[in-house]
Structure formats: structure tokens, C-alpha cells
Design a protein around this motif. Structure first.
Motif, mmCIF file in Angstrom:
data_model
loop_
_atom_site.group_PDB
_atom_site.id
_atom_site.type_symbol
_atom_site.label_atom_id
_atom_site.label_comp_id
_atom_site.label_asym_id
_atom_site.label_seq_id
_atom_site.Cartn_x
_atom_site.Cartn_y
_atom_site.Cartn_z
ATOM 1 N N ARG A 1 -54.644 6.374 28.191
ATOM 2 C CA ARG A 1 -54.601 5.481 27.014
ATOM 3 C C ARG A 1 -54.680 4.021 27.442
ATOM 4 O O ARG A 1 -55.435 3.233 26.880
ATOM 5 C CB ARG A 1 -53.322 5.698 26.221
ATOM 6 N N CYS B 1 -57.863 11.649 19.145
ATOM 7 C CA CYS B 1 -57.140 11.239 20.347
ATOM 8 C C CYS B 1 -56.030 10.240 20.040
ATOM 9 O O CYS B 1 -55.025 10.191 20.753
ATOM 10 C CB CYS B 1 -58.100 10.633 21.369
ATOM 11 N N GLU B 2 -56.199 9.462 19.005
ATOM 12 C CA GLU B 2 -55.183 8.475 18.642
ATOM 13 C C GLU B 2 -53.890 9.138 18.176
ATOM 14 O O GLU B 2 -52.833 8.525 18.202
ATOM 15 C CB GLU B 2 -55.708 7.534 17.545
ATOM 16 N N ASN B 3 -53.986 10.382 17.737
ATOM 17 C CA ASN B 3 -52.833 11.062 17.136
ATOM 18 C C ASN B 3 -52.420 12.318 17.886
ATOM 19 O O ASN B 3 -51.927 13.256 17.272
ATOM 20 C CB ASN B 3 -53.166 11.421 15.680
ATOM 21 N N TYR C 1 -59.129 -0.394 11.975
ATOM 22 C CA TYR C 1 -58.687 0.945 11.585
ATOM 23 C C TYR C 1 -59.271 1.410 10.250
ATOM 24 O O TYR C 1 -59.632 2.580 10.110
ATOM 25 C CB TYR C 1 -57.160 1.022 11.588
ATOM 26 N N TYR D 1 -51.770 -5.448 17.140
ATOM 27 C CA TYR D 1 -51.693 -4.165 16.450
ATOM 28 C C TYR D 1 -51.936 -4.333 14.957
ATOM 29 O O TYR D 1 -52.630 -3.528 14.335
ATOM 30 C CB TYR D 1 -50.328 -3.485 16.680
ATOM 31 N N SER E 1 -62.358 3.715 10.207
ATOM 32 C CA SER E 1 -62.234 5.167 10.378
ATOM 33 C C SER E 1 -62.248 5.859 9.026
ATOM 34 O O SER E 1 -62.934 6.868 8.837
ATOM 35 C CB SER E 1 -60.939 5.518 11.111
ATOM 36 N N LYS F 1 -64.460 6.456 25.148
ATOM 37 C CA LYS F 1 -63.901 5.140 24.838
ATOM 38 C C LYS F 1 -64.742 4.023 25.461
ATOM 39 O O LYS F 1 -65.012 3.011 24.808
ATOM 40 C CB LYS F 1 -62.457 5.081 25.350
ATOM 41 N N TYR G 1 -62.105 11.532 27.062
ATOM 42 C CA TYR G 1 -61.568 10.416 26.285
ATOM 43 C C TYR G 1 -62.012 9.070 26.876
ATOM 44 O O TYR G 1 -62.524 8.206 26.168
ATOM 45 C CB TYR G 1 -60.042 10.504 26.244
ATOM 46 N N SER H 1 -60.721 9.453 17.039
ATOM 47 C CA SER H 1 -59.679 9.438 15.998
ATOM 48 C C SER H 1 -58.626 10.500 16.274
ATOM 49 O O SER H 1 -57.427 10.247 16.127
ATOM 50 C CB SER H 1 -60.292 9.645 14.615
#
Length: 192
Positions: free
Chosen positions: A121, A110-112, A158, A150, A161, A65, A61, A108
């Protein structure tokens, strides 16, 4: 020197195998035995490079990243206007996502997932700082809305994606015109 290269090769093979298994099967259907087999190493070899599966996933990750953000900030010039600087980063991210599909899909995922620990993170987010600084400068100059980072990310980055996902499935082809329209929509959503 040859021994070190050989070690790096095995480590990279393990990371590559993990990436492939995770994006095709998910985190839980990527056991160490399958990773070792795909990387063509013995299962014990994994533990020379990684403490456990969690460590392997976290390191993959972080490396992915870092590569993503290095690409995102390529040719980034702080002296440009806020909009032009942001456009450079935005287009770089779009290009990365279009040209590095496996890595993008992995990020993607990894975000969830709870598979990535909080320390990793936070470490991964440090690489986003130039974009956060750019947005902050834009806010201070009255160019960008006074939104949380955010929200700024949600409105501008976002959606890439989704767009690159439908492009990958050939449901919608992101050509130069579409990228320009998508950028303009992203910019319009955050500019004052």
C-alpha cells in the motif's frame, strides 16, 4: 531472448488471470489452482514468479497502481496553473477509469481489503506524490483549502469511482458535459 519473452508471457498470463478472477469472484474465490488453469500453466509455474498468493496479489496491485498513476500524470505540466494542472490529472484519472474498467474495479477492491499488505500500500501511494505536491503548492499559494490530503482525495478523486461505476452499469452516461460538471464540482469543493 525468446526464453525471456516466454517467461514474461507466462507471468503476464498469471497476472491477467488473477485480475479476472478477483474482479469477478473476489479475492477469496481466486485460488491458485483456478489462476493456473485460467492462465494455462501448471500450478507449480506460479511459484517460479511469485512466492505465494499474497505476493501475486501484491505484485498485481503494484503494477496496476503504477500503470494507473502513469496514466494519471500523462501530460502533467507543473508550469500550468494549479487548477489547470489538477484538471489534467483529474481528467486523466476519469479517462483511465472509463477505459480500464477491470483494472479500476480491481484497484477499488484493493482499497477495501486486507489482502494488500501495508508495505505494498505504501509503495503504491508513492506514485501519488505529484498530486500531493500540487495540492501542497495550491495550499501555500492560498488557492486550495488547508485540508488533509485524505479529505482532498475524498472530495475530488474518490467520487470518480462512483461515477465510472454507474457509467459502466449504464445508469448514467458520463459524457463530456457531465465530466466538466463533475470536475467543476470537485474543484469547487477544495478551492478557497
Amino acid at each position: 531472448m525468446a526464453i525471456r519473452q516466454k517467461c514474461d508471457k507466462k507471468r503476464n498470463s498469471l497476472l491477467k488471470a488473477t485480475l479476472s478472477l478477483v474482479i469477478n469472484n473476489g479475492f477469496h474465490d481466486a485460488p491458485m489452482s483456478k489462476i493456473a488453469k485460467m492462465a494455462e500453466v501448471s500450478p507449480a509455474t506460479i511459484y517460479i514468479y511469485f512466492e505465494n498468493k499474497q505476493d501475486l496479489i501484491n505484485q498485481l496491485y503494484l503494477e496496476t497502481k503504477v500503470a494507473f498513476f502513469n496514466y494519471a500524470f500523462e501530460n502533467f505540466e507543473i508550469e500550468q496553473s494549479i487548477k489547470d494542472s489538477f484538471k489534467q490529472v483529474w481528467l486523466n484519472i476519469a479517462t483511465y477509469r472509463l477505459n480500464n474498467i477491470d483494472e479500476s474495479n480491481f484497484l477499488s477492491q484493493c482499497e477495501n481489503t486486507p489482502m494488500i499488505d501495508e508495505k505494498s500500500r505504501q509503495e503504491g501511494l508513492k506514485n501519488l506524490q505529484p498530486l500531493l505536491d500540487l495540492w501542497e503548492r495550491g495550499k501555500q499559494k492560498g488557492i486550495i483549502k488547508l485540508f488533509s490530503p485524505y479529505l482532498l482525495y475524498a472530495y475530488t478523486i474518490y467520487p470518480l469511482s462512483f461515477l465510472t461505476s454507474v457509467h459502466q452499469k449504464e445508469n448514467f452516461i458520463l459524457n463530456e458535459k457531465h465530466l466538466e460538471e463533475a470536475f467543476q464540482s470537485a474543484w469547487d469543493s477544495i478551492k478557497l
